[in-house]
Motif scaffolding. Sequence first.
Motif: not given
Lengths: 328, 328, 328, 328, 328, 328
Positions: C126-131
Amino acid sequence: MLINLLKPGDAVLGFFLLKSMECKTSSNNKKYLDLTLADKTGEINGKLWDCTEEDETGFHEHILVKVKGLIGEWQNRLQLKIEKIRPAGPQDEVSMEDFIPTAPESSEQMYGVVLRYVEEIKNKDIQKIVSRIIAEKKDRLLFYPAAKQNHHAVKAGLLYHIKTMLVVAEKLSTVYPWINRDLLYGGIILHDMGKIDEMAAGEIGLIVDYTVEGQLLGHIVQGIKEIDQIAKEEGVDEEVSLLLQHMLLSHHYEPEFGSPKRPMIPEAELLHYIDMIDARMFDMKNALENTTQGQFSERVWVLHNRKLYKTSFHPPEGGDFEHAERRG
Amino acid sequence: MLINLLKPGDAVLGFFLLKSMECKTSSNNKKYLDLTLADKTGEINGKLWDCTEEDETGFHEHILVKVKGLIGEWQNRLQLKIEKIRPAGPQDEVSMEDFIPTAPESSEQMYGVVLRYVEEIKNKDIQKIVSRIIAEKKDRLLFYPAAKQNHHAVKAGLLYHIKTMLVVAEKLSTVYPWINRDLLYGGIILHDMGKIDEMAAGEIGLIVDYTVEGQLLGHIVQGIKEIDQIAKEEGVDEEVSLLLQHMLLSHHYEPEFGSPKRPMIPEAELLHYIDMIDARMFDMKNALENTTQGQFSERVWVLHNRKLYKTSFHPPEGGDFEHAERRG
Amino acid sequence: MLINLLKPGDAVLGFFLLKSMECKTSSNNKKYLDLTLADKTGEINGKLWDCTEEDETGFHEHILVKVKGLIGEWQNRLQLKIEKIRPAGPQDEVSMEDFIPTAPESSEQMYGVVLRYVEEIKNKDIQKIVSRIIAEKKDRLLFYPAAKQNHHAVKAGLLYHIKTMLVVAEKLSTVYPWINRDLLYGGIILHDMGKIDEMAAGEIGLIVDYTVEGQLLGHIVQGIKEIDQIAKEEGVDEEVSLLLQHMLLSHHYEPEFGSPKRPMIPEAELLHYIDMIDARMFDMKNALENTTQGQFSERVWVLHNRKLYKTSFHPPEGGDFEHAERRG
Amino acid sequence: MLINLLKPGDAVLGFFLLKSMECKTSSNNKKYLDLTLADKTGEINGKLWDCTEEDETGFHEHILVKVKGLIGEWQNRLQLKIEKIRPAGPQDEVSMEDFIPTAPESSEQMYGVVLRYVEEIKNKDIQKIVSRIIAEKKDRLLFYPAAKQNHHAVKAGLLYHIKTMLVVAEKLSTVYPWINRDLLYGGIILHDMGKIDEMAAGEIGLIVDYTVEGQLLGHIVQGIKEIDQIAKEEGVDEEVSLLLQHMLLSHHYEPEFGSPKRPMIPEAELLHYIDMIDARMFDMKNALENTTQGQFSERVWVLHNRKLYKTSFHPPEGGDFEHAERRG
Amino acid sequence: MLINLLKPGDAVLGFFLLKSMECKTSSNNKKYLDLTLADKTGEINGKLWDCTEEDETGFHEHILVKVKGLIGEWQNRLQLKIEKIRPAGPQDEVSMEDFIPTAPESSEQMYGVVLRYVEEIKNKDIQKIVSRIIAEKKDRLLFYPAAKQNHHAVKAGLLYHIKTMLVVAEKLSTVYPWINRDLLYGGIILHDMGKIDEMAAGEIGLIVDYTVEGQLLGHIVQGIKEIDQIAKEEGVDEEVSLLLQHMLLSHHYEPEFGSPKRPMIPEAELLHYIDMIDARMFDMKNALENTTQGQFSERVWVLHNRKLYKTSFHPPEGGDFEHAERRG
Amino acid sequence: MLINLLKPGDAVLGFFLLKSMECKTSSNNKKYLDLTLADKTGEINGKLWDCTEEDETGFHEHILVKVKGLIGEWQNRLQLKIEKIRPAGPQDEVSMEDFIPTAPESSEQMYGVVLRYVEEIKNKDIQKIVSRIIAEKKDRLLFYPAAKQNHHAVKAGLLYHIKTMLVVAEKLSTVYPWINRDLLYGGIILHDMGKIDEMAAGEIGLIVDYTVEGQLLGHIVQGIKEIDQIAKEEGVDEEVSLLLQHMLLSHHYEPEFGSPKRPMIPEAELLHYIDMIDARMFDMKNALENTTQGQFSERVWVLHNRKLYKTSFHPPEGGDFEHAERRG
């Protein structure tokens, strides 16, 4: 000098159909004429400021006029500021029919096509009913529009709508060959025939108003009664008559659009969809003709207030969107 | 001994597809097998009373079985009281495909027809997207139904639906020649392609279940994403890709049926109506095949719970309603 | 001289944002300029009567102007009769940003808050996509409004909306600790990100128009495609990507508001309600700021055309309704 | 031996709450007892076949029973075939409250929390009304559920719902500090208080039926009348009383859900959304507790008949979805 | 010189009620007064161009004025161009009540009729409640209209509506004698009584505005609370009070029209239909009075925007449609 | 031994109408007869277990039978376990008409009342149409119910419905004397006359089925066609015929209930409301007759699934709810 090509700043000199006319008083209390001018391509509002008494009485609706003026803009809409205006006379050699939006094929020719479809109907009962009704209504069929404002609201629009639907029906019945072609052809020819009694149209092919019967009953019920009576007079099979009446009754499909019964035979179902397709294609073609490639049209009321998009690569190859099949 | 011809009192001896099976306990506390048996013409419920442990374990779903029994009635529905039942074996020389409701044309042949339409697409971008998707999904297209229960819920039903729609589209585009045929063909071929990822089907052509992605996103969004990605990979024109995605998005027409946007190009409008016509004709033909002339059918759930009427004079002449275009 | 404090009879001398401008012809056929002037507190219509050609060409939209005039009333709305008007120049030492309605906190600061929430996301996928998405869109996030007319239609309104929702989410997840905070934070940050591609905004933070893709697909589908593609590029877990896409798809909750699927995970359900609360609180605060205590506001279109009531004892004690948290 | 863990084939020996009981005649004309047995985790249907007259008269609803039997399946639902059953007695040392689904915190403790919020209300008029009502209804508040079947249909569910909403409200009012906290707390405490008079519940915390007044007026109107009367008796400010009544009236938001007026103050708007969030989180948590990771739940009627999906990676880290905040 | 008889070109000299007045600036920037003038038969818009400061301050709403002017037309509506205007004085010997649309019977007489019905109520509890409420509200009942714009929006219209409904109820209860007449009479008298507190009316019988309580709660809830309180004060039977409250609550029948509960007793059902009939007959009579025989009326907003048709053979024989029962 | 007085445990010995009958197989595979028995007060399900072949063939629907048995309960509904059953014969001296729910007045008497109203119609055209239709349909009018299941589904229910509506109309026209009584009487008499052709009823006054025409067109269109044809044959004024047709078309009021047009004359509006009142009073009286004072009825499907409440003080005094106007 077609109306749909005008833009602010254009000087105008030419002939128009005077579609409607009203004498008004401006907020600084001067009289002026407020006009709707039309040609085949559209309508424009015109103002004749500070009009005289002769101006007021020298014109009436549904004549041709010659106009000199200037195009301006008022609340985002074009407006023609009229400098000179006079009724057209014989010397002008202009003809009413060049100014009225009209179906793209000749009425007599379209009527002939419909007759050929009637001949193809093998069920003699259906043929009897249909033949008699289109004969009795021929005079008006040749110029009636299909609506006051919606799809096919052009001269002979009703006939054009019927004819095109018949062509579609013929083609679909080769894909679904178990369909009863006789019922389908009959239903198509009769489906909107009640509109001729629901609305009153002048010979220039514009709806003037709804009739009292039209408002109290509506064209669906009017059409059903006509079939019923003719079927009885002609002594046709009761089931046949009933099925044609059912096709009329159900062709708007939803109660809130005027059909208390939904289609119960596949031919009635097809009738509905062919009607929808032909109406939508007519309205969409119209909307897109006035739209630039790669742009959206204005919102179109009769299309659920949608905007339409005109693709930038339209038409596919060498086709001619603007003129294809238009005013043949 | 076709299922749709059975009536109470009939003795049954023959082969069926065992579509589903459950071991239950009756209200007097005895075990029995509750089965759904099927052939190409329909389904029937069967009961094997007082079943043994071997009965419970000797069968599983999606095999062929040989059954001896008697037709009774329970709450107005036919029921087969099973006397003997065993799995079919090689010696029986029965073939699964004779028992599965299947599209009326061969899959390979229909796939070939679709390919020919793809070749007719002049816009190379559309052609690229479509070609790649039908190639990638070919394996499953050859047997996938178009739905779990609604229209075209038969083996290869999706392909049959696409192929028939293409034929209709070709015919309509001769009536409305200003339509962009490339977009229309492309939209038709792709419109339900997401269903292949939305639902999981066994090779016998019956939907087993919805996939997780299918439930969380639905076939419209799944299809859009696939077009988007392939278009990017193939480097096709962005507008082309966008319009195909829009056609998918809008083809259910109403928000409550899954389309957040209504059609904004005429080709999307036509796609919707062609889809409706083909689905309705399929369902209505099915319903009427099991109806007596001059009678109403049962209520049909997928047709807004309507009854259909089968005319007493159907088909027009010498036509063959029952077998026309059925099971090729 | 703030616009929301003007009343009939006031003499005006000051600077305004020229938000829109049109040259029109009055009913007595004279040209005038019809202007919309704005400052941070609202908008007012202005008229420059009998305008000259220089007036017509000397101004354009989205500049600051200095205006002298008088406040009158026309059809129950205030109107500014302009006596003098000129573009502001460097010598005036006025700054555009003082005239544009803007989120009450600085963009960089809000962006920093959002980044801190991203860091708290423990699920690396999730962090990767959002970042990646907030990095790629940072430029526009810093000034984009959240809508053309509805809630948060102010400069950097989208970022302010996201940031406030994250704060709410953090608090709610202490009450419902079994909620997956990662999904909730991710869904909130991404839920309206498609709007940046759906609408085109100028740097002053006002929406100019919808993009073609925005009109044909809408921000929900646009956002889903973006997540899908980035997830594939980053190789993140498929279920994670799917759930974020589902949160976007379902966050309008009802098909008629654009969500073909309703929330199927509690985090999507919460996302919807947090979105509603933040939008409604923003709109209601706005409406009440311009309302007298003990009175009803005007009808507010975006609030189902409701009137709001401002209590006579508001705020509870020593609180400061008007300025609390406003323009930081 | 919790009910939600039973599966076909399990032998059962243990205690249950006898929730309802009926003597019936089977289709082979023998008497049997049809029972609903419950514990904290759920309900199961039980059958005692061929029951005697003592069986019929030896039991009544809402007692604990000891049961020996076997789990079977009937129409896809579990069923307990009872071999032995007797009422529980003192010697069994089982306690009713261990068998009733109950809010996860103790009633007295929750009541104390609510009291602390009442003390925080600064507006003395609101405090007076609220204090008196929760004092007068304390006895029933300690055990009343919030509904017959929907959300919070557990013992002391109403109190649990109020308490949780107050916590949410406190947190939200730090994000939207201009909100009148007094009104919000007051509205939350009172919003469903009319349910205590709308429905009749036994002390074990299950709704037995609706009262006559409940059916003729409904809890919203009942609650409004109570506030109105107490406000008059206590001589509180009229506007305060009116606003609390308005919050009750509007908290279902839509006319078709019982609110003839929509919220006209932001506190009423918030009340509605906090109510929705708490109800939905309760129902979703319940539904997911009985669902396997990576799977969909059954359709849940009170959630618009949706299926819910339980993520395969839930909870984020070391959290404990199943037991977090459950039964204190 | 009644307003409903005026036509373009008429010279006007006479008295009118000055119903509303506003000073405006024209588009050529001159001041003028925009007036609504009324008499018993209708309203007309008036303009006083180029008005002076005395004109602005010399008039106020709700007085009688003498006017000289000329009738013109503006956007299809009549408009009175005022030449002279002055307030009426005692010397003019005109009386306000001759200019206000008023119920066709005298208020005192109608009040007397209602009292006689109250006396016929045999149930002493119902009688007590009803007697007290109509006594307490008598002052306002004598002049209150029943609505701001809809049916019975005339002076004493509420009383006229109640009285007529009582007559209808008496007649219907001879056809359905098992109906409880006491409840029906009671329900009719009370059903709209809350309107007196929902709206503020001046003594000339025109609604000025909605009250704060009226907007926050609505007349149905207001009426229920009043019954509830009086019933408690009078110590009447609880069921009686409850049923009257239920009749108020349900008399709009549909949730979307303000009734969260549908009628659960036949007397409440009848109350609804009698209310509908009396409202519709009032509105239809009004609409037809201004319509030519054999023609359709304008669209009437309160009648679902329908046009009404006035038959060409109306009334049957010697009846007098125009004056029958009008202004008694 | 009336059916509506039976309770579990009662021994039964008496005569009943055998309304429907089916031979079924139980889940333990034995044959039994499943019967619906009726008398004037209601219906009960009966079972004849282990039936013989003579049992199967010895009975048919719509005869009287003598039954001995015992009342039990099955799934909360009463059930009659039959011990002996035989067809009634002449020696039993029981008469069919004592067992059929029938209108409370004699058909000939009601027909006479209707005739007297016809004589009061002053418009000779209306009188002609009405006279001829009720003469032609007299035979069936004397026994036709007004519906298959809804209101007035009793023998001669249609005539009873018409007669009662005429009485109501007469009374209302004294309150609204400007109404055209001729149209109203005409419309009432004709409004449901199409039902006689829409449904097929046996002489015992129960609807057997819908006709083909009834299903394809519905009674509204059928009735319109009949008026249209008779009007033409009788040469009556066209407007009169049209208005009667409009009254039929609009009397269901809403498109979704079968009326494509809403009432456009006040007489059509009244017709709708009188129809509603009479239907509702009939259904509510029925529902309450089987309800205990101070209790709610079961949910009643035709009343929007409402429960009705029977007041504890009903009827007012000495009135006789149960028998008032019942079965004359």
